[in-house]
Design a protein around this motif. Structure first.
Motif, PDB file in Angstrom:
ATOM      1  N   GLY A  83       0.822  -1.210   0.000  1.00 12.25           N
ATOM      2  CA  GLY A  83       0.000   0.000   0.000  1.00 12.25           C
ATOM      3  C   GLY A  83       0.850   1.251   0.000  1.00 12.25           C
ATOM      4  N   PRO A  84       0.466   2.267   0.796  1.00 19.50           N
ATOM      5  CA  PRO A  84       1.203   3.522   0.798  1.00 19.50           C
ATOM      6  C   PRO A  84       2.598   3.412   1.425  1.00 19.50           C
ATOM      7  CG  PRO A  84      -0.536   3.576   2.446  1.00 19.50           C
ATOM      8  CD  PRO A  84      -0.716   2.309   1.648  1.00 19.50           C
ATOM      9  N   MET A  85       2.866   2.339   2.170  1.00 20.82           N
ATOM     10  CA  MET A  85       4.182   2.162   2.785  1.00 20.82           C
ATOM     11  C   MET A  85       5.200   1.564   1.803  1.00 20.82           C
ATOM     12  SD  MET A  85       3.782   3.374   5.768  1.00 20.82           S
ATOM     13  CE  MET A  85       5.294   2.841   6.533  1.00 20.82           C
ATOM     14  N   GLY A  86       4.719   0.884   0.768  1.00 16.45           N
ATOM     15  CA  GLY A  86       5.603   0.251  -0.204  1.00 16.45           C
ATOM     16  C   GLY A  86       6.027   1.232  -1.278  1.00 16.45           C
ATOM     17  N   GLN A  87       6.844   0.756  -2.184  1.00 16.03           N
ATOM     18  CA  GLN A  87       7.265   1.603  -3.292  1.00 16.03           C
ATOM     19  C   GLN A  87       7.436   0.749  -4.542  1.00 16.03           C
ATOM     20  OE1 GLN A  87      11.908   2.179  -3.263  1.00 16.03           O
ATOM     21  NE2 GLN A  87      11.076   2.982  -1.369  1.00 16.03           N
ATOM     22  N   ILE A  88       7.150   1.351  -5.672  1.00 20.85           N
ATOM     23  CA  ILE A  88       7.367   0.716  -6.950  1.00 20.85           C
ATOM     24  C   ILE A  88       8.518   1.442  -7.604  1.00 20.85           C
ATOM     25  CG2 ILE A  88       6.418   0.243  -9.230  1.00 20.85           C
ATOM     26  CD1 ILE A  88       3.639   0.191  -7.881  1.00 20.85           C
ATOM     27  N   ARG A  89       9.560   0.705  -7.939  1.00 17.24           N
ATOM     28  CA  ARG A  89      10.739   1.304  -8.549  1.00 17.24           C
ATOM     29  C   ARG A  89      10.750   1.061 -10.043  1.00 17.24           C
ATOM     30  NH1 ARG A  89      15.537  -0.573  -4.434  1.00 17.24           N
ATOM     31  NH2 ARG A  89      14.590   0.258  -2.554  1.00 17.24           N
ATOM     32  N   LEU A  90      10.968   2.105 -10.782  1.00 15.28           N
ATOM     33  CA  LEU A  90      11.152   1.954 -12.225  1.00 15.28           C
ATOM     34  C   LEU A  90      12.577   1.524 -12.519  1.00 15.28           C
ATOM     35  CD1 LEU A  90       9.166   5.073 -13.473  1.00 15.28           C
ATOM     36  CD2 LEU A  90       8.400   2.691 -13.356  1.00 15.28           C
ATOM     37  N   ASN A  91      13.497   1.878 -11.629  1.00 17.84           N
ATOM     38  CA  ASN A  91      14.898   1.476 -11.738  1.00 17.84           C
ATOM     39  C   ASN A  91      15.287   0.855 -10.399  1.00 17.84           C
ATOM     40  OD1 ASN A  91      17.681   1.250 -11.840  1.00 17.84           O
ATOM     41  ND2 ASN A  91      17.973   3.183 -12.908  1.00 17.84           N
ATOM     42  N   CYS A  92      15.395  -0.462 -10.350  1.00 17.55           N
ATOM     43  CA  CYS A  92      15.618  -1.169  -9.094  1.00 17.55           C
ATOM     44  C   CYS A  92      17.022  -0.968  -8.523  1.00 17.55           C
ATOM     45  CB  CYS A  92      15.343  -2.659  -9.268  1.00 17.55           C
ATOM     46  SG  CYS A  92      13.594  -2.992  -9.558  1.00 17.55           S
ATOM     47  N   SER A  93      17.936  -0.399  -9.298  1.00 16.71           N
ATOM     48  CA  SER A  93      19.279  -0.162  -8.787  1.00 16.71           C
ATOM     49  C   SER A  93      19.343   1.121  -7.971  1.00 16.71           C
ATOM     50  CB  SER A  93      20.293  -0.105  -9.937  1.00 16.71           C
ATOM     51  OG  SER A  93      20.034   1.018 -10.759  1.00 16.71           O
ATOM     52  N   LYS A  94      18.271   1.885  -7.969  1.00 21.70           N
ATOM     53  CA  LYS A  94      18.244   3.133  -7.200  1.00 21.70           C
ATOM     54  C   LYS A  94      17.151   3.053  -6.141  1.00 21.70           C
ATOM     55  CE  LYS A  94      19.713   5.959 -11.082  1.00 21.70           C
ATOM     56  NZ  LYS A  94      19.375   7.079 -11.955  1.00 21.70           N
ATOM     57  N   GLY A  95      17.499   3.413  -4.916  1.00 18.10           N
ATOM     58  CA  GLY A  95      16.513   3.472  -3.834  1.00 18.10           C
ATOM     59  C   GLY A  95      15.827   4.820  -3.806  1.00 18.10           C
ATOM     60  N   ALA A  96      14.734   4.892  -3.092  1.00 17.19           N
ATOM     61  CA  ALA A  96      14.000   6.157  -3.006  1.00 17.19           C
ATOM     62  C   ALA A  96      14.607   7.070  -1.979  1.00 17.19           C
ATOM     63  CB  ALA A  96      12.547   5.878  -2.646  1.00 17.19           C
TER      64      ALA A  96
END
Length: 96
Positions: A83-96
């Motif tokens: 949900g709102p706690m997760g994240q979807i990465r377009l580039n998995c080599s970079k963290g948010a």
């Protein structure tokens, strides 16, 4: 079956054949015959220590199943953010 084959033919026999093989064991046996699905998979045979594990899992289905079950139990204890706690990465080599 379309995916089924023997070790004499290209591909891997993915059908379950009882206690003597099946999930995991067939994968490791294919590595012993230089028939890994991916190059990265086949590289498990390149290292001395990983090669030992490949041979052990290829010859002992109960060892593989035990270790696989333990790994799944460890993974299930991870707190997956949803949900709102997760994240979807377009580039998995970079963290948010």
């Amino acid at each position: 079956a379309l995916l089924a084959s023997t070790f004499d033919e290209p591909g891997i026999n993915v059908t379950y054949d009882g206690h003597q093989g099946g999930f995991g064991t067939v994968y490791y046996r294919s590595l012993l015959q230089n028939r890994g699905v991916l190059y990265a998979d086949q590289q498990l045979m390149a290292g001395e220590e990983t090669g030992i594990w490949v041979r052990a899992y290829a010859s002992d289905v109960s060892l593989f199943r035990r270790d696989f079950a333990l790994a799944m139990m460890k993974l299930s204890n991870l707190r997956v953010l949803t949900g709102p706690m997760g994240q979807i990465r377009l580039n998995c080599s970079k963290g948010a």
